[in-house]
Design a protein around this motif. Structure first.
Motif, PDB file in Angstrom:
ATOM      1  N   PHE A  52      21.241 -46.728 -30.638  1.00  0.00           N
ATOM      2  CA  PHE A  52      21.405 -46.242 -31.139  1.00  0.00           C
ATOM      3  C   PHE A  52      22.459 -46.598 -32.878  1.00  0.00           C
ATOM      4  CE2 PHE A  52      25.354 -47.275 -28.681  1.00  0.00           C
ATOM      5  CZ  PHE A  52      26.117 -46.740 -29.058  1.00  0.00           C
ATOM      6  N   THR A  53      22.723 -45.749 -33.686  1.00  0.00           N
ATOM      7  CA  THR A  53      22.736 -45.818 -34.823  1.00  0.00           C
ATOM      8  C   THR A  53      24.098 -44.710 -35.166  1.00  0.00           C
ATOM      9  OG1 THR A  53      20.552 -46.512 -36.058  1.00  0.00           O
ATOM     10  CG2 THR A  53      22.312 -45.992 -37.518  1.00  0.00           C
ATOM     11  N   ARG A  54      25.432 -45.091 -35.354  1.00  0.00           N
ATOM     12  CA  ARG A  54      26.375 -44.735 -35.964  1.00  0.00           C
ATOM     13  C   ARG A  54      26.783 -44.935 -36.959  1.00  0.00           C
ATOM     14  NH1 ARG A  54      29.381 -44.513 -29.590  1.00  0.00           N
ATOM     15  NH2 ARG A  54      29.065 -42.868 -29.362  1.00  0.00           N
ATOM     16  N   ILE A  55      26.728 -44.044 -37.527  1.00  0.00           N
ATOM     17  CA  ILE A  55      27.347 -44.301 -39.680  1.00  0.00           C
ATOM     18  C   ILE A  55      28.916 -43.103 -39.667  1.00  0.00           C
ATOM     19  CG2 ILE A  55      26.875 -44.344 -41.665  1.00  0.00           C
ATOM     20  CD1 ILE A  55      24.159 -44.160 -41.667  1.00  0.00           C
ATOM     21  N   ALA A  56      29.640 -43.100 -40.085  1.00  0.00           N
ATOM     22  CA  ALA A  56      30.962 -42.238 -40.083  1.00  0.00           C
ATOM     23  C   ALA A  56      30.053 -41.004 -40.979  1.00  0.00           C
ATOM     24  CB  ALA A  56      32.166 -43.360 -40.474  1.00  0.00           C
ATOM     25  N   GLY A  57      30.574 -40.074 -40.133  1.00  0.00           N
ATOM     26  CA  GLY A  57      30.586 -38.774 -41.019  1.00  0.00           C
ATOM     27  C   GLY A  57      29.779 -38.364 -40.848  1.00  0.00           C
ATOM     28  N   LYS A  58      28.110 -38.934 -39.993  1.00  0.00           N
ATOM     29  CA  LYS A  58      26.722 -38.324 -39.815  1.00  0.00           C
ATOM     30  C   LYS A  58      26.822 -38.501 -38.818  1.00  0.00           C
ATOM     31  CE  LYS A  58      25.374 -39.332 -43.864  1.00  0.00           C
ATOM     32  NZ  LYS A  58      23.778 -40.010 -44.705  1.00  0.00           N
TER      33      LYS A  58
END
Length: 141
Positions: free
Chosen positions: A20-26
């Motif tokens: 998975f990919t975690r990007i702040a605010g998304k």
């Protein structure tokens, strides 16, 4: 048409092979799903936010009913030692990843802004018929 918020049974969570990919605010984006069972009460729709899985049986029923807002993908399934101790003779059915790409109030399946699963009345009736007795159902938006 009425839409409902469905909170499926949580029978486990992301396994170590989930990518998975975690990007702040998304919202988190899951690229590969590995669902690791800790228990299972038997529902055919399960959740590990923001992902959902369904039995192959339920997937076929959804396809036959031509419900909208979803696609299916592969999911890796494993069971914990605890699961095997609780259910020594239980064999898990085949599951598929239920990928929600619909918009609630337009499609039969959609995600709410807080990652809830919104389903049309038609989809809800099918889910109830096949088996989601451990899910929480709330009349939605």
């Amino acid at each position: 048409m009425n839409y409902y918020l469905v909170e499926p049974e949580v029978a486990g969570g992301w396994g170590k092979n989930t990518v998975f990919t975690r990007i702040a605010g998304k919202p988190t984006v899951v690229h590969k799903l590995h669902y690791h069972f800790e228990g299972w009460l038997g529902d055919e729709l399960l959740e590990s936010t923001p992902c959902f899985i369904v039995t192959e049986r339920l997937a076929k029923e959804i396809e036959q009913a031509k419900l909208t807002g979803i696609t299916f993908g592969d999911v890796e399934i494993t069971a914990s030692e605890q699961f095997n101790e609780l259910y020594p003779n239980r064999e898990l059915p085949n599951f598929l990843w239920l990928k929600i790409d619909g918009v609630h109030h337009i499609h039969d399946f959609g995600m709410t802004s807080d990652l809830g699963l919104a389903v049309s009345e038609t989809a809800l009736q099918l889910l109830k018929k096949i088996g989601i007795s451990n899910a929480s159902l709330v009349k939605a938006i």
